[in-house]
Design a protein around this motif. Structure first.
Motif, PDB file in Angstrom:
ATOM      1  N   THR A  44       0.835  -1.204   0.000  1.00 45.54           N
ATOM      2  CA  THR A  44       0.000   0.000   0.000  1.00 45.54           C
ATOM      3  C   THR A  44       0.870   1.253   0.000  1.00 45.54           C
ATOM      4  O   THR A  44       0.580   2.211  -0.726  1.00 45.54           O
ATOM      5  CB  THR A  44      -0.946  -0.003   1.222  1.00 45.54           C
ATOM      6  N   LEU A  47       2.181   1.720  -3.456  1.00 39.59           N
ATOM      7  CA  LEU A  47       1.119   2.233  -4.329  1.00 39.59           C
ATOM      8  C   LEU A  47       0.839   3.707  -4.044  1.00 39.59           C
ATOM      9  O   LEU A  47       0.554   4.476  -4.967  1.00 39.59           O
ATOM     10  CB  LEU A  47      -0.167   1.414  -4.160  1.00 39.59           C
ATOM     11  N   GLU A  51       0.644   6.162  -7.031  1.00 38.80           N
ATOM     12  CA  GLU A  51      -0.709   6.675  -7.299  1.00 38.80           C
ATOM     13  C   GLU A  51      -1.273   7.295  -6.031  1.00 38.80           C
ATOM     14  O   GLU A  51      -2.112   6.684  -5.365  1.00 38.80           O
ATOM     15  CB  GLU A  51      -1.653   5.540  -7.706  1.00 38.80           C
ATOM     16  N   SER A  53      -3.499   8.788  -3.311  1.00 39.24           N
ATOM     17  CA  SER A  53      -4.951   8.943  -3.182  1.00 39.24           C
ATOM     18  C   SER A  53      -5.324   8.926  -1.705  1.00 39.24           C
ATOM     19  O   SER A  53      -4.609   8.364  -0.874  1.00 39.24           O
ATOM     20  CB  SER A  53      -5.700   7.825  -3.919  1.00 39.24           C
ATOM     21  N   ASP A  55      -7.843   7.363  -0.461  1.00 38.82           N
ATOM     22  CA  ASP A  55      -8.230   5.995  -0.107  1.00 38.82           C
ATOM     23  C   ASP A  55      -7.020   5.188   0.355  1.00 38.82           C
ATOM     24  O   ASP A  55      -7.080   4.485   1.365  1.00 38.82           O
ATOM     25  CB  ASP A  55      -8.897   5.302  -1.303  1.00 38.82           C
ATOM     26  N   LEU A  56      -5.919   5.307  -0.366  1.00 34.67           N
ATOM     27  CA  LEU A  56      -4.707   4.576   0.022  1.00 34.67           C
ATOM     28  C   LEU A  56      -4.115   5.127   1.315  1.00 34.67           C
ATOM     29  O   LEU A  56      -3.596   4.362   2.138  1.00 34.67           O
ATOM     30  CB  LEU A  56      -3.675   4.615  -1.109  1.00 34.67           C
ATOM     31  N   HIS A  93      -1.211  -4.020  -7.466  1.00 33.04           N
ATOM     32  CA  HIS A  93      -2.623  -4.222  -7.124  1.00 33.04           C
ATOM     33  C   HIS A  93      -2.942  -5.712  -7.005  1.00 33.04           C
ATOM     34  O   HIS A  93      -3.681  -6.123  -6.096  1.00 33.04           O
ATOM     35  CB  HIS A  93      -3.537  -3.563  -8.162  1.00 33.04           C
ATOM     36  N   ALA A 125     -11.155  -2.910  -3.089  1.00 35.10           N
ATOM     37  CA  ALA A 125     -10.498  -1.723  -3.652  1.00 35.10           C
ATOM     38  C   ALA A 125      -9.466  -2.115  -4.709  1.00 35.10           C
ATOM     39  O   ALA A 125      -9.368  -1.468  -5.757  1.00 35.10           O
ATOM     40  CB  ALA A 125      -9.826  -0.923  -2.536  1.00 35.10           C
ATOM     41  N   HIS A 126      -8.718  -3.176  -4.464  1.00 31.05           N
ATOM     42  CA  HIS A 126      -7.692  -3.578  -5.430  1.00 31.05           C
ATOM     43  C   HIS A 126      -8.293  -4.309  -6.627  1.00 31.05           C
ATOM     44  O   HIS A 126      -7.711  -4.292  -7.706  1.00 31.05           O
ATOM     45  CB  HIS A 126      -6.608  -4.400  -4.743  1.00 31.05           C
ATOM     46  N   ALA A 129      -9.427  -1.436  -8.870  1.00 32.24           N
ATOM     47  CA  ALA A 129      -8.353  -0.578  -9.389  1.00 32.24           C
ATOM     48  C   ALA A 129      -8.016  -0.957 -10.830  1.00 32.24           C
ATOM     49  O   ALA A 129      -8.097  -2.126 -11.204  1.00 32.24           O
ATOM     50  CB  ALA A 129      -7.119  -0.711  -8.514  1.00 32.24           C
ATOM     51  N   GLY A 132      -6.036  -4.119 -11.722  1.00 36.34           N
ATOM     52  CA  GLY A 132      -6.157  -5.041 -10.606  1.00 36.34           C
ATOM     53  C   GLY A 132      -6.760  -6.360 -11.050  1.00 36.34           C
ATOM     54  O   GLY A 132      -7.163  -6.526 -12.198  1.00 36.34           O
TER      55      GLY A 132
END
Length: 140
Positions: A44, A47, A51, A53, A55-56, A93, A125-126, A129, A132
């Motif tokens: 995570t 990621l 990317e 975000s 959320d992450l 992912h 979530a993954h 993505a 993913g």
């Protein structure tokens, strides 16, 4: 015909106190779950670098809390590296999805609702993505 055994067997419990500590099933499951969640946290974090975000970020915070709860201290965070392209992100992912799935199995086995919910959310979530893992097509 055969020579009698002259030494004690190493396979019998001659002594009631073992030389090594034993862990209970719950302790073993805690160790496994913490390991899977820590690995998911590492992916995570990577990621988040590639990317960024909200959320992450939230997922990383929640994973940190769960690992700290299971291990009794804050987890070691990996240094972030900013390398990779679309293929690397897709592979991350997929790896995160796999790790979340493993964590979900262990969390369900030890009846840890908080960790199970977090793991299931991360799997979703993954899966959603770009790049993913995808749901298999049902035969019918």
């Amino acid at each position: 015909m055969y020579e009698p055994i002259r030494t004690k067997s190493v396979h019998t419990m001659a002594d009631t106190t073992p030389d090594f500590p034993h862990r209970s099933r719950e302790e073993e499951l805690d160790i496994q779950l913490a390991g899977h969640l820590a690995a998911l946290l590492t992916v995570t974090d990577e990621l988040r670098t590639l990317e960024p975000s909200a959320d992450l970020d939230t997922a990383a915070e929640r994973l940190t809390e769960q690992v700290a709860r299971l291990r009794g201290g804050s987890p070691v965070r990996a240094a972030r590296s900013a390398h990779g392209g679309e293929r690397h992100v897709a592979a991350l992912h997929r790896r995160a999805h796999m790790l979340a799935g493993r964590a979900l199995v262990v969390a369900a086995s030890r009846a840890d609702t908080a960790a199970a919910i977090l793991s299931a959310e991360r799997m979703d979530a993954h899966t959603a993505a770009p790049g993913g893992p995808r749901e298999p097509i049902a035969a019918g």
